[in-house]
Design a protein around this motif. Structure first.
Motif, PDB file in Angstrom:
ATOM      1  N   THR A   1      -4.826  -2.056  13.583  1.00 46.77           N
ATOM      2  CA  THR A   1      -4.188  -3.179  12.896  1.00 46.77           C
ATOM      3  C   THR A   1      -4.416  -3.098  11.394  1.00 46.77           C
ATOM      4  OG1 THR A   1      -4.488  -4.590  14.849  1.00 46.77           O
ATOM      5  CG2 THR A   1      -4.068  -5.690  12.748  1.00 46.77           C
ATOM      6  N   ALA A   2      -5.671  -2.869  10.997  1.00 46.07           N
ATOM      7  CA  ALA A   2      -5.984  -2.767   9.571  1.00 46.07           C
ATOM      8  C   ALA A   2      -5.262  -1.590   8.930  1.00 46.07           C
ATOM      9  CB  ALA A   2      -7.490  -2.636   9.380  1.00 46.07           C
ATOM     10  N   ALA A   3      -5.108  -0.495   9.674  1.00 44.46           N
ATOM     11  CA  ALA A   3      -4.464   0.698   9.125  1.00 44.46           C
ATOM     12  C   ALA A   3      -2.991   0.456   8.815  1.00 44.46           C
ATOM     13  CB  ALA A   3      -4.613   1.870  10.089  1.00 44.46           C
ATOM     14  N   VAL A   4      -2.268  -0.216   9.709  1.00 44.96           N
ATOM     15  CA  VAL A   4      -0.846  -0.454   9.423  1.00 44.96           C
ATOM     16  C   VAL A   4      -0.693  -1.434   8.264  1.00 44.96           C
ATOM     17  CG1 VAL A   4      -0.088   0.125  11.761  1.00 44.96           C
ATOM     18  CG2 VAL A   4      -0.628  -2.252  11.222  1.00 44.96           C
ATOM     19  N   MET A   5      -1.606  -2.392   8.146  1.00 41.26           N
ATOM     20  CA  MET A   5      -1.569  -3.317   6.998  1.00 41.26           C
ATOM     21  C   MET A   5      -1.829  -2.561   5.705  1.00 41.26           C
ATOM     22  SD  MET A   5      -3.714  -6.460   8.743  1.00 41.26           S
ATOM     23  CE  MET A   5      -3.467  -7.679   7.449  1.00 41.26           C
ATOM     24  N   CYS A   6      -2.818  -1.677   5.731  1.00 45.12           N
ATOM     25  CA  CYS A   6      -3.143  -0.876   4.551  1.00 45.12           C
ATOM     26  C   CYS A   6      -1.994   0.060   4.191  1.00 45.12           C
ATOM     27  CB  CYS A   6      -4.426  -0.085   4.827  1.00 45.12           C
ATOM     28  SG  CYS A   6      -4.959   0.979   3.471  1.00 45.12           S
ATOM     29  N   HIS A   7      -1.382   0.663   5.197  1.00 42.98           N
ATOM     30  CA  HIS A   7      -0.292   1.618   4.964  1.00 42.98           C
ATOM     31  C   HIS A   7       0.845   0.972   4.177  1.00 42.98           C
ATOM     32  CE1 HIS A   7       2.476   4.915   5.675  1.00 42.98           C
ATOM     33  NE2 HIS A   7       3.350   4.068   6.181  1.00 42.98           N
ATOM     34  N   LEU A   8       1.220  -0.248   4.544  1.00 43.40           N
ATOM     35  CA  LEU A   8       2.355  -0.883   3.886  1.00 43.40           C
ATOM     36  C   LEU A   8       1.999  -1.363   2.486  1.00 43.40           C
ATOM     37  CD1 LEU A   8       5.312  -1.590   4.277  1.00 43.40           C
ATOM     38  CD2 LEU A   8       4.611  -3.813   5.173  1.00 43.40           C
ATOM     39  N   VAL A   9       0.804  -1.945   2.311  1.00 43.02           N
ATOM     40  CA  VAL A   9       0.474  -2.499   1.002  1.00 43.02           C
ATOM     41  C   VAL A   9       0.227  -1.409  -0.036  1.00 43.02           C
ATOM     42  CG1 VAL A   9      -2.043  -2.695   1.259  1.00 43.02           C
ATOM     43  CG2 VAL A   9      -0.803  -4.363  -0.136  1.00 43.02           C
ATOM     44  N   THR A  10      -0.220  -0.231   0.378  1.00 42.65           N
ATOM     45  CA  THR A  10      -0.458   0.839  -0.597  1.00 42.65           C
ATOM     46  C   THR A  10       0.843   1.396  -1.173  1.00 42.65           C
ATOM     47  OG1 THR A  10      -0.655   2.426   1.238  1.00 42.65           O
ATOM     48  CG2 THR A  10      -2.703   1.581   0.305  1.00 42.65           C
ATOM     49  N   GLN A  11       1.977   1.033  -0.593  1.00 39.90           N
ATOM     50  CA  GLN A  11       3.262   1.480  -1.119  1.00 39.90           C
ATOM     51  C   GLN A  11       3.797   0.559  -2.216  1.00 39.90           C
ATOM     52  OE1 GLN A  11       6.057   2.313   2.124  1.00 39.90           O
ATOM     53  NE2 GLN A  11       4.313   2.576   3.508  1.00 39.90           N
ATOM     54  N   GLN A  12       3.103  -0.538  -2.487  1.00 34.84           N
ATOM     55  CA  GLN A  12       3.614  -1.533  -3.432  1.00 34.84           C
ATOM     56  C   GLN A  12       3.359  -1.180  -4.901  1.00 34.84           C
ATOM     57  OE1 GLN A  12       5.506  -3.912  -1.913  1.00 34.84           O
ATOM     58  NE2 GLN A  12       4.920  -2.753  -0.085  1.00 34.84           N
ATOM     59  N   PRO A  13       2.122  -0.854  -5.313  1.00 30.46           N
ATOM     60  CA  PRO A  13       1.885  -0.580  -6.735  1.00 30.46           C
ATOM     61  C   PRO A  13       2.364   0.809  -7.140  1.00 30.46           C
ATOM     62  CG  PRO A  13      -0.192  -0.812  -5.526  1.00 30.46           C
ATOM     63  CD  PRO A  13       0.907  -0.735  -4.532  1.00 30.46           C
ATOM     64  N   SER A  14       2.310   1.091  -8.431  1.00 26.97           N
ATOM     65  CA  SER A  14       2.636   2.434  -8.901  1.00 26.97           C
ATOM     66  C   SER A  14       1.566   3.409  -8.433  1.00 26.97           C
ATOM     67  CB  SER A  14       2.744   2.444 -10.430  1.00 26.97           C
ATOM     68  OG  SER A  14       1.544   1.959 -11.011  1.00 26.97           O
ATOM     69  N   PRO A  15       1.920   4.694  -8.219  1.00 24.44           N
ATOM     70  CA  PRO A  15       1.002   5.669  -7.633  1.00 24.44           C
ATOM     71  C   PRO A  15      -0.280   5.883  -8.424  1.00 24.44           C
ATOM     72  CG  PRO A  15       3.253   6.504  -7.600  1.00 24.44           C
ATOM     73  CD  PRO A  15       3.268   5.257  -8.416  1.00 24.44           C
ATOM     74  N   GLU A  16      -0.257   5.653  -9.741  1.00 28.90           N
ATOM     75  CA  GLU A  16      -1.463   5.916 -10.535  1.00 28.90           C
ATOM     76  C   GLU A  16      -2.523   4.838 -10.359  1.00 28.90           C
ATOM     77  OE1 GLU A  16       1.548   3.969 -13.354  1.00 28.90           O
ATOM     78  OE2 GLU A  16       1.553   5.525 -11.816  1.00 28.90           O
ATOM     79  N   ARG A  17      -2.201   3.743  -9.726  1.00 27.97           N
ATOM     80  CA  ARG A  17      -3.194   2.692  -9.490  1.00 27.97           C
ATOM     81  C   ARG A  17      -3.909   2.951  -8.156  1.00 27.97           C
ATOM     82  NH1 ARG A  17      -1.725  -2.994 -12.370  1.00 27.97           N
ATOM     83  NH2 ARG A  17      -1.609  -2.057 -14.446  1.00 27.97           N
ATOM     84  N   ASN A  18      -5.204   2.706  -8.159  1.00 27.40           N
ATOM     85  CA  ASN A  18      -6.021   2.965  -6.974  1.00 27.40           C
ATOM     86  C   ASN A  18      -6.406   1.658  -6.295  1.00 27.40           C
ATOM     87  OD1 ASN A  18      -6.284   5.866  -7.392  1.00 27.40           O
ATOM     88  ND2 ASN A  18      -7.613   5.351  -9.111  1.00 27.40           N
ATOM     89  N   MET A  19      -6.370   1.676  -4.971  1.00 26.91           N
ATOM     90  CA  MET A  19      -6.896   0.528  -4.244  1.00 26.91           C
ATOM     91  C   MET A  19      -8.416   0.541  -4.370  1.00 26.91           C
ATOM     92  SD  MET A  19      -6.771  -0.503  -0.198  1.00 26.91           S
ATOM     93  CE  MET A  19      -5.080  -1.068  -0.085  1.00 26.91           C
ATOM     94  N   ILE A  20      -8.976  -0.540  -4.906  1.00 26.17           N
ATOM     95  CA  ILE A  20     -10.427  -0.603  -5.038  1.00 26.17           C
ATOM     96  C   ILE A  20     -11.054  -1.539  -4.011  1.00 26.17           C
ATOM     97  CG2 ILE A  20     -10.389   0.005  -7.480  1.00 26.17           C
ATOM     98  CD1 ILE A  20     -10.941  -2.962  -8.111  1.00 26.17           C
ATOM     99  N   SER A  21     -10.251  -2.426  -3.431  1.00 26.94           N
ATOM    100  CA  SER A  21     -10.798  -3.364  -2.455  1.00 26.94           C
ATOM    101  C   SER A  21      -9.734  -3.733  -1.433  1.00 26.94           C
ATOM    102  CB  SER A  21     -11.302  -4.628  -3.168  1.00 26.94           C
ATOM    103  OG  SER A  21     -11.768  -5.581  -2.241  1.00 26.94           O
ATOM    104  N   PHE A  22     -10.160  -3.809  -0.162  1.00 22.55           N
ATOM    105  CA  PHE A  22      -9.269  -4.221   0.925  1.00 22.55           C
ATOM    106  C   PHE A  22     -10.110  -5.054   1.881  1.00 22.55           C
ATOM    107  CE2 PHE A  22      -6.642  -3.085   4.820  1.00 22.55           C
ATOM    108  CZ  PHE A  22      -5.531  -3.815   4.427  1.00 22.55           C
TER     109      PHE A  22
END
Length: 262
Positions: A33-54
């Motif tokens: 469940t967490a993986a599919v949520m993460c998969h979709l939200v990581t497509q939102q920002p520009s590629p040069e930005r890193n997810m630092i917290s989930f």
């Protein structure tokens, strides 16, 4: 269902089905469940930005073989930081909610290096083990487990620590943070190794923090994960976790609040 199939939306956009192979009973493995949520939200920002917290709160069980819809809302897009709300909906009900934070690179006068992975036996000397003693949820078949310290669930161990190697049985053809999230949750809740028989348990809140290199690491050999049970009172247990690549590169940190019933 492979991990890449799991992360493929059924409608090409935001609806997913978690197959029975990723279940534990009638409900879905929380890492799926967490993986599919993460998969979709990581497509939102520009590629040069890193997810630092989930940070994920599991509100109710997700049923396998039934469509879930992932809703993403941008809370703010600033010059340095972006925050998003992520909701997993099923049958019109909220099943999980997450807050994702992305950051751009900034200059800082302070740099603190993360510790490398602890020494451990060679994998050849450590046989593959089952996730649990006397109980083997279906999602377990997707992973390879090597317990360097501590033991499987319900093994009656006196340890309050785990050091575990976890990898996909079939390494995916591509990789990303969603794959890492799935691997991280495959680690058994550390306190439950002290039980000698089955007791229900559930992760309630899971806070993950990622280093920039996490989205590029090689998944082929999986991860090394340490977990320490800080305290457990009235059924509520609190875990601190650290994650490295198989080669010892620091990838992520996380904390979990887990309820163990009975």
């Amino acid at each position: 269902m492979s991990i890449n199939k799991l992360l493929s939306p059924t409608n090409g956009k935001n609806s997913y089905i978690i197959g029975a192979e990723w279940g534990q009973g009638r409900t879905a493995f929380g890492g799926a469940t967490a993986a599919v949520m993460c998969h979709l939200v990581t497509q939102q920002p520009s590629p040069e930005r890193n997810m630092i917290s989930f940070s994920v709160t599991f509100c109710a069980p997700v049923t396998v073989e039934s469509e879930i819809e992932i809703e993403v809302e941008a809370l703010r897009r600033g010059k340095t930081l972006e925050q998003y709300s992520v909701r997993a909906m099923q049958d019109g009900e909220l099943r999980a909610h997450a807050i994702a934070v992305f950051a751009g690179t900034v200059n800082s006068a302070i740099k603190i290096s993360a510790e490398t992975a602890p020494l451990r036996p060679n994998d050849i000397a450590i046989p593959e083990q089952r996730l649990a003693v006397g109980l083997n949820p279906r999602f377990e078949a997707n992973f390879d487990y090597r317990f360097y310290k501590g033991g499987p669930l319900y093994s009656g161990s006196t340890d309050r620590e785990h050091l575990v190697g976890i990898s996909f049985k079939k390494p995916p053809s591509n990789r990303g943070l969603a794959h890492l999230v799935c691997l991280m949750d495959a680690c058994p809740p550390t306190p439950a190794q002290q039980l000698s028989e089955y007791h229900p348990l559930s992760t309630v809140v899971w806070n993950m923090h990622f280093l920039p290199c996490a989205k590029h690491f090689d998944l082929a050999q999986g991860i090394i994960m340490s977990s320490y049970g800080e305290v457990g009172i009235d059924g509520a247990h609190y875990l601190n976790e650290r994650v490295w690549s198989h080669a010892g590169l620091p990838l992520a940190f996380s904390t979990q609040s887990v309820m163990i019933f009975g």
